[in-house]
Design a protein around this motif. Structure first.
Motif, short mmCIF file in Angstrom:
data_model
loop_
_atom_site.label_atom_id
_atom_site.label_comp_id
_atom_site.label_asym_id
_atom_site.label_seq_id
_atom_site.Cartn_x
_atom_site.Cartn_y
_atom_site.Cartn_z
N TRP A 71 -37.15 -94.27 55.07
CA TRP A 71 -36.41 -95.13 56.00
C TRP A 71 -34.92 -94.78 56.00
O TRP A 71 -34.29 -94.68 57.06
CB TRP A 71 -36.64 -96.58 55.60
CG TRP A 71 -35.96 -97.60 56.46
CD1 TRP A 71 -36.30 -97.97 57.73
CD2 TRP A 71 -34.82 -98.41 56.11
NE1 TRP A 71 -35.45 -98.95 58.20
CE2 TRP A 71 -34.54 -99.25 57.21
CE3 TRP A 71 -34.04 -98.51 54.96
CZ2 TRP A 71 -33.49 -100.16 57.20
CZ3 TRP A 71 -33.00 -99.43 54.94
CH2 TRP A 71 -32.73 -100.25 56.05
N ARG A 72 -34.36 -94.56 54.83
CA ARG A 72 -32.93 -94.24 54.74
C ARG A 72 -32.62 -92.85 55.31
O ARG A 72 -31.48 -92.57 55.70
CB ARG A 72 -32.46 -94.31 53.28
CG ARG A 72 -32.41 -95.74 52.74
CD ARG A 72 -31.72 -95.78 51.38
NE ARG A 72 -31.65 -97.14 50.86
CZ ARG A 72 -32.52 -97.64 49.97
NH1 ARG A 72 -33.51 -96.88 49.51
NH2 ARG A 72 -32.39 -98.88 49.55
N ASP A 73 -33.62 -91.97 55.35
CA ASP A 73 -33.41 -90.64 55.93
C ASP A 73 -33.20 -90.70 57.44
O ASP A 73 -32.67 -89.76 58.03
CB ASP A 73 -34.60 -89.73 55.62
CG ASP A 73 -34.66 -89.30 54.17
OD1 ASP A 73 -33.60 -89.33 53.50
OD2 ASP A 73 -35.76 -88.93 53.71
N VAL A 74 -33.64 -91.78 58.06
CA VAL A 74 -33.49 -91.93 59.51
C VAL A 74 -32.12 -92.51 59.80
O VAL A 74 -31.75 -93.55 59.25
CB VAL A 74 -34.58 -92.85 60.09
CG1 VAL A 74 -34.45 -92.93 61.61
CG2 VAL A 74 -35.98 -92.35 59.70
N PRO A 75 -31.31 -91.86 60.65
CA PRO A 75 -29.96 -92.38 60.93
C PRO A 75 -30.01 -93.70 61.69
O PRO A 75 -30.91 -93.95 62.50
CB PRO A 75 -29.32 -91.28 61.77
CG PRO A 75 -30.47 -90.54 62.38
CD PRO A 75 -31.60 -90.62 61.39
N ALA A 76 -29.01 -94.53 61.42
CA ALA A 76 -28.94 -95.83 62.09
C ALA A 76 -28.06 -95.78 63.33
O ALA A 76 -28.13 -96.67 64.17
CB ALA A 76 -28.40 -96.88 61.12
N GLU A 77 -27.21 -94.76 63.44
CA GLU A 77 -26.24 -94.73 64.53
C GLU A 77 -26.74 -93.98 65.76
O GLU A 77 -26.58 -94.44 66.89
CB GLU A 77 -24.94 -94.08 64.05
CG GLU A 77 -24.27 -94.77 62.88
CD GLU A 77 -24.90 -94.39 61.54
OE1 GLU A 77 -25.62 -93.37 61.51
OE2 GLU A 77 -24.70 -95.13 60.55
N LYS A 78 -27.36 -92.83 65.54
CA LYS A 78 -27.74 -91.97 66.65
C LYS A 78 -29.19 -91.51 66.48
O LYS A 78 -29.57 -91.05 65.40
CB LYS A 78 -26.82 -90.75 66.71
CG LYS A 78 -27.06 -89.83 67.89
CD LYS A 78 -26.08 -88.66 67.87
CE LYS A 78 -26.32 -87.73 69.05
NZ LYS A 78 -25.38 -86.58 69.05
N PRO A 79 -30.02 -91.65 67.50
CA PRO A 79 -31.42 -91.22 67.38
C PRO A 79 -31.54 -89.77 66.94
O PRO A 79 -30.74 -88.92 67.33
CB PRO A 79 -31.98 -91.43 68.80
CG PRO A 79 -31.12 -92.49 69.38
CD PRO A 79 -29.74 -92.25 68.83
N LYS A 80 -32.55 -89.50 66.12
CA LYS A 80 -32.77 -88.16 65.58
C LYS A 80 -34.18 -87.70 65.90
O LYS A 80 -35.11 -88.49 65.97
CB LYS A 80 -32.55 -88.18 64.06
CG LYS A 80 -32.63 -86.82 63.39
CD LYS A 80 -32.23 -86.92 61.92
CE LYS A 80 -32.22 -85.55 61.25
NZ LYS A 80 -31.72 -85.62 59.86
N SER A 81 -34.33 -86.40 66.06
CA SER A 81 -35.65 -85.83 66.30
C SER A 81 -36.60 -86.12 65.14
O SER A 81 -36.19 -86.14 63.97
CB SER A 81 -35.52 -84.32 66.51
OG SER A 81 -36.78 -83.70 66.53
N TRP A 82 -37.87 -86.31 65.46
CA TRP A 82 -38.88 -86.54 64.42
C TRP A 82 -39.05 -85.34 63.51
O TRP A 82 -39.32 -85.49 62.32
CB TRP A 82 -40.23 -86.82 65.08
CG TRP A 82 -40.45 -88.15 65.71
CD1 TRP A 82 -40.59 -88.40 67.05
CD2 TRP A 82 -40.61 -89.41 65.05
NE1 TRP A 82 -40.82 -89.73 67.25
CE2 TRP A 82 -40.84 -90.37 66.04
CE3 TRP A 82 -40.57 -89.81 63.71
CZ2 TRP A 82 -41.04 -91.72 65.76
CZ3 TRP A 82 -40.77 -91.16 63.41
CH2 TRP A 82 -41.00 -92.10 64.42
N LEU A 83 -38.93 -84.14 64.07
CA LEU A 83 -39.35 -82.94 63.34
C LEU A 83 -38.64 -82.77 61.99
O LEU A 83 -39.31 -82.58 60.97
CB LEU A 83 -39.18 -81.69 64.21
CG LEU A 83 -39.63 -80.37 63.58
CD1 LEU A 83 -41.09 -80.44 63.16
CD2 LEU A 83 -39.41 -79.22 64.56
N PRO A 84 -37.31 -82.82 61.92
CA PRO A 84 -36.69 -82.65 60.60
C PRO A 84 -37.04 -83.78 59.64
O PRO A 84 -37.07 -83.57 58.42
CB PRO A 84 -35.20 -82.62 60.92
CG PRO A 84 -35.05 -83.25 62.26
CD PRO A 84 -36.31 -82.91 63.00
N LEU A 85 -37.32 -84.97 60.16
CA LEU A 85 -37.68 -86.09 59.29
C LEU A 85 -39.05 -85.87 58.66
O LEU A 85 -39.30 -86.30 57.53
CB LEU A 85 -37.67 -87.39 60.09
CG LEU A 85 -36.30 -87.82 60.61
CD1 LEU A 85 -36.45 -88.96 61.61
CD2 LEU A 85 -35.39 -88.23 59.46
#
Length: 217
Positions: A71-85
């Protein structure tokens, strides 16, 4: 005993008849565990997914340390691509999950040396019947031709993920080809719930397989 979705996904990769985790099912397992956690976090309302991107929503972190890390790996400010996650930290995903399962008494971890030199952890399942029953539930979601809308989300997710990462302990290559339409219907149902994640999982797996990558025991 209740298991989290990542814990169940880990156990799906165990080949009961051979009493081991086969090498063919290790290449995508770290990605499977990360994708399973991301699925749960999205369905629980802790992440918001649109298209190929995801963003963390304001909330208290999950109590489970593995879920909290993802959960913390996902940024809270700007949407991020699923792939690197899914991909970038896949090599770190196995240890916490197998240690959780060991603490629950579901698996046993033994330190062994291969060829008298390389030390590795050998993981064995303590109740193979439970794993076989889990695999049969996942197989039934596909092989019985059940309406995807009637399949519980956990079984549906495991069936879709097992197909995307070609987990041979669940479905053979022939079964994936024979039931291609059923898999497509289940995949479409998953995509409605968590858009973009399934394709990222598949892309990550294909990338690892192409270079002979993979992590696990």
């Amino acid at each position: 005993m209740n298991q989290s979705l990542p814990q169940s996904v880990f156990l799906l990769c165990y080949t009961v008849d051979k009493e081991k985790f086969e090498l063919t099912n290790l290449q995508g397992r770290g990605q499977l565990l990360r994708a399973a956690a991301l699925t749960v976090l999205t369905l629980d309302g802790l992440l918001s997914a649109e298209g190929k991107k995801v963003v963390r929503l304001p909330a208290e972190p999950p109590g489970d340390p593995f879920f909290a890390e993802v959960w913390r790996d996902v940024p809270a400010e700007k949407p991020k691509s699923w792939l690197p996650l899914v991909h970038n930290k896949a090599h770190t995903a196995e240890k916490p999950i197998r240690e959780q399962l060991a603490a629950m008494g579901v698996v046993t971890i033994r330190r062994e040396r291969r060829l008298g030199l390389l030390a590795v952890d050998r993981v064995t399942v303590n109740d193979p019947g439970r794993v076989r029953a889990l695999q049969e539930r996942v197989r039934d979601a596909v092989l019985r031709g059940t309406d995807p809308a009637a399949v519980p989300m956990e079984e549906l997710t495991m069936a879709v993920f097992a197909a995307e990462v070609e987990v041979t302990s669940v479905f053979s290559g022939g079964e994936r080809r024979e039931h291609e339409q059923a898999f497509k219907a289940l995949a479409a149902q998953f995509d409605d719930a968590v858009p973009g994640l399934r394709k990222a999982l598949r892309d990550s797996y294909l990338s690892s397989r192409a270079v002979g990558g993979g992590w696990g025991t």
